[in-house]
Design an enzyme around this catalytic site. Structure first.
Site, PDB file in Angstrom:
ATOM      1  CB  THR A 185      -7.413  35.572  38.920  1.00  0.00           C
ATOM      2  OG1 THR A 185      -8.557  35.935  39.672  1.00  0.00           O
ATOM      3  CG2 THR A 185      -6.243  35.368  39.817  1.00  0.00           C
ATOM      4  CD  GLU A 330      -5.726  32.796  42.307  1.00  0.00           C
ATOM      5  OE1 GLU A 330      -5.066  32.408  41.323  1.00  0.00           O
ATOM      6  OE2 GLU A 330      -6.959  32.893  42.288  1.00  0.00           O
ATOM      7  CE  LYS A 439     -19.428  17.172  41.490  1.00  0.00           C
ATOM      8  NZ  LYS A 439     -19.536  18.412  42.165  1.00  0.00           N
ATOM      9  CD1 TRP A 444     -17.752  13.645  40.986  1.00  0.00           C
ATOM     10  CD2 TRP A 444     -15.734  14.458  41.488  1.00  0.00           C
ATOM     11  NE1 TRP A 444     -17.894  14.463  42.077  1.00  0.00           N
ATOM     12  CE2 TRP A 444     -16.666  14.970  42.410  1.00  0.00           C
ATOM     13  CE3 TRP A 444     -14.394  14.836  41.604  1.00  0.00           C
ATOM     14  CZ2 TRP A 444     -16.296  15.835  43.441  1.00  0.00           C
ATOM     15  CZ3 TRP A 444     -14.028  15.694  42.627  1.00  0.00           C
ATOM     16  CH2 TRP A 444     -14.973  16.193  43.536  1.00  0.00           C
TER      17      TRP A 444
HETATM   18  P1  AMP Z   1      -4.286  31.411  35.855  1.00  0.00           P
HETATM   19  O1  AMP Z   1      -4.336  31.993  37.190  1.00  0.00           O
HETATM   20  O2  AMP Z   1      -4.931  32.265  34.802  1.00  0.00           O
HETATM   21  O3  AMP Z   1      -2.905  30.980  35.466  1.00  0.00           O
HETATM   22  O4  AMP Z   1      -5.201  30.090  35.883  1.00  0.00           O
HETATM   23  C1  AMP Z   1      -4.933  29.044  36.774  1.00  0.00           C
HETATM   24  C2  AMP Z   1      -5.730  27.838  36.407  1.00  0.00           C
HETATM   25  O5  AMP Z   1      -5.366  27.359  35.113  1.00  0.00           O
HETATM   26  C3  AMP Z   1      -5.499  26.658  37.307  1.00  0.00           C
HETATM   27  O6  AMP Z   1      -6.240  26.740  38.496  1.00  0.00           O
HETATM   28  C4  AMP Z   1      -5.934  25.493  36.432  1.00  0.00           C
HETATM   29  O7  AMP Z   1      -7.332  25.321  36.433  1.00  0.00           O
HETATM   30  C5  AMP Z   1      -5.505  25.951  35.063  1.00  0.00           C
HETATM   31  N1  AMP Z   1      -4.213  25.343  34.705  1.00  0.00           N
HETATM   32  C6  AMP Z   1      -3.001  25.906  34.769  1.00  0.00           C
HETATM   33  N2  AMP Z   1      -2.063  25.050  34.325  1.00  0.00           N
HETATM   34  C7  AMP Z   1      -2.698  23.917  33.977  1.00  0.00           C
HETATM   35  C8  AMP Z   1      -2.280  22.647  33.458  1.00  0.00           C
HETATM   36  N3  AMP Z   1      -1.023  22.386  33.169  1.00  0.00           N
HETATM   37  N4  AMP Z   1      -3.235  21.717  33.259  1.00  0.00           N
HETATM   38  C9  AMP Z   1      -4.533  21.962  33.533  1.00  0.00           C
HETATM   39  N5  AMP Z   1      -4.986  23.132  34.008  1.00  0.00           N
HETATM   40  C10 AMP Z   1      -4.084  24.097  34.231  1.00  0.00           C
END
Ligand code: AMP
Length: 546
Positions: A185, A330, A439, A444
């Site tokens: 990640t 994850e 914040k 929030w």
């Molecule tokens: P990744 O592991 O690189 O796919 O990143 C995951 C993170 O991307 C999540 O924990 C979110 O913070 C963000 N994320 C993924 N999909 C969305 C979505 N549709 N809207 C907002 N944030 C998203």
């Protein structure tokens, strides 16, 4: 008493066996890295994956070994994945958009023994190969005619490498909990963290991903994964597409609007998926060219929040259904998809768009809850924000070689680091990353809501909201804007557009215009860099510090 059913381990290569047997003639079309568009089918992919497996075994790769891939979405990359998992080795997708030092760190951490690499990335690798001592050989995903002068250790063109075996080989047998794939990640702080999928988790996740209220794909579909195989397990498309026997279109290295458009229309793609920035490029291109999308039925958009304007334009102008999705590396990665349950199915127009801004509801196999900072479960009223936690058979329980990371809670829940609401029908909506939420006076403010609102302005190309220190309120929102090419706008234009569409106390205190907003290797806005850049920013009405 145990059930009396067969023990049929959920192994990933069974998916390509099934595709070859029941959908063998179905096409797999690739825009090759060498240039031309080439066609093969599932039967041929399986036959060549068996050669990959046999050839890997000949090179001494065995159960549990990590084999890296630094490659675009192509048929060869797909064959490599199935060949690797078919002997119990682990495909490790490396994201070429990472900084070279991060690639070095990740490959060394994973202790990859071999690497498959696309022609595009050979120059990048040549610069860092001396820092990758665990890699014993490089296979360049091309043929002899296109093979560059070799400087990488023991390198060979893929076609020559697999030509050394006859394919008379059987998949290895092992437990379904055996590791199958690995993806790091791209955290914004600290080192990247390795997520290690198993055969079982990937197969179960492929079932979940294909369901009608998930991606809803079938053998009649033509599926184009624009999301790269190196991003979050390709959102399962490398597994769920052959599982249902759909035609597969692989876009290779060309992700610009015109190239994507060409594939969508030439091959009558009915389903596709990628992050919002890709679709922004396509829609901008269509606006210029007047192109239409007569074959595309559904597009899944996720990875970051999908702006309302994208959903609206796809649906109203091009008649394409948008399914907003949320997930994480994850989680294999799908968590929720925003398809319409009966409770919302009657909605139209802006009311339907309001729901489509939510990230959606989970398929079977994902449990979800929101809690406060003390771990107390919060109500599902669509308003209360909390830390989003999940669990399920395709959710990680630890990072590779990391003990006791606190995000994996004792009771089996994974703390996603996202902040969300859940409504009465189980639709989740991300309001922020826990570390990005503003914040203000103890309350929030959701930066994502404000960004979505700002990009609704016709002159705005991209928007990011960050918290800036404020003596009275702690933090207040600063809106950072990139305007569309050739457009001009003032702070008053933007704030005037937002006025009345959000709570008064959420309104940004100031607007700054920039040429570019920084992004991470997976296309997310890099808020940490923006916060750094504007850390001494003085908001209007605030006395500058001495
Ligand atoms: P990744 O592991 O690189 O796919 O990143 C995951 C993170 O991307 C999540 O924990 C979110 O913070 C963000 N994320 C993924 N999909 C969305 C979505 N549709 N809207 C907002 N944030 C998203």
């Amino acid at each position: 008493m145990l059930g009396l059913m067969q023990d049929w381990p959920l192994l990933l290569h069974r998916i390509i066996d099934h595709a070859a047997q029941f959908h063998g003639e179905r096409k797999v079309i690739t825009r090759s890295i060498e240039g031309p568009i080439v066609e093969t089918n599932y039967a041929a992919i399986r036959a060549r994956a068996l050669k990959v497996a046999q050839r890997l075994a000949k090179d001494g790769i065995k159960l549990g070994d990590r084999v890296a891939t630094l490659a675009w979405n192509t048929a060869r990359h797909l064959e490599a994945w199935y060949g690797i998992v078919g002997i119990g080795a682990i495909y490790h997708t490396v994201n070429p958009r990472l900084f070279p030092e991060q690639i070095v760190w990740i490959v060394n951490h994973a202790e990859d023994r071999m690497m498959f690499v696309d022609l595009t990335f050979v120059p990048l690798l040549e610069k860092i190969a001396d820092k990758l001592p665990t890699i014993e050989r490089y296979i360049v995903l091309t043929d002899a005619a296109h093979m560059p002068a070799a400087t990488l250790k023991n390198s060979l063109a893929y076609e020559d490498w697999i030509a050394e075996v006859d394919g008379d080989f059987a998949w290895k047998k092992f437990d379904e909990n055996t590791a199958s794939g690995m993806c790091y990640t791209s955290g914004t702080t600290g080192h990247p963290k390795g997520v290690l999928y198993s055969h079982r988790s990937n197969v179960l996740h492929a079932f979940m991903a294909a369901l009608p209220d998930s991606k809803g794909i079938a053998s009649r579909d033509v599926v184009m994964p624009v999301v790269p195989m190196f991003h979050a397990n390709c959102w399962s498309l490398a597994f769920s597409t052959p599982m249902v026997g759909a035609t597969l279109v692989m876009p290779g290295a060309k992700m610009d609007g015109a190239s994507i458009y060409e594939l969508l229309n030439t091959y009558k793609v009915s389903f596709t998926a990628a992050v919002p920035t890709v679709w922004l490029m396509l829609l901008q291109d269509l606006e210029k060219t007047g192109g239409k999308l007569p074959h595309l039925k559904r597009v899944v958009i996720g990875g970051s929040a999908c702006p309302r304007a994208i959903t609206k334009t796809f649906q109203d102008t091009y008649g394409v259904e948008v399914v907003h999705a949320w997930g994480m590396t994850e989680m294999s990665p799908l968590g929720t998809l925003c398809t319409m349950k009966p409770e919302y199915a009657q909605l139209t127009g802006e009311a339907q768009l309001d729901v489509k801004m939510k990230q959606g509801h989970p398929p079977f196999g994902v449990e979800m809850k929101i809690t406060d900072d003390a771990g107390k479960t919060l109500p599902w009223d669509g308003k209360t924000f909390g830390r989003l936690k999940v669990r399920g058979p395709a959710v990680a329980r630890a990072y590779y070689k990391v003990d006791n990371d606190p995000v994996f809670e004792k009771d089996g829940w994974f703390d996603t680091g996202d902040v969300a609401t859940i409504d009465q029908y189980g639709y989740m909506q991300i309001t922020d990353r826990a570390k990005d939420v503003i914040k203000s006076g103890g309350e929030w403010i959701s930066t994502i809501d404000l960004e979505n609102l700002a990009v609704g302005h016709p002159k705005v190309a991209e928007a990011a909201v960050i918290g800036v220190a404020h003596p009275k309120w702690d933090e207040r929102p600063l809106l950072v804007i990139v305007l569309k090419k050739g457009e001009s706008a003032t702070k008053e234009d933007i704030l005037g557009f937002m006025q009345g569409k959000t709570a008064k106390w959420w309104m940004p205190d100031d607007v700054v215009f920039v040429d570019e907003i920084p992004h991470t290797a997976t296309g997310k806005i890099q808020k940490i860099t923006l916060r750094q850049r504007f850390k001494d920013y003085v908001l209007p009405g605030v006395q500058a510090a001495e």
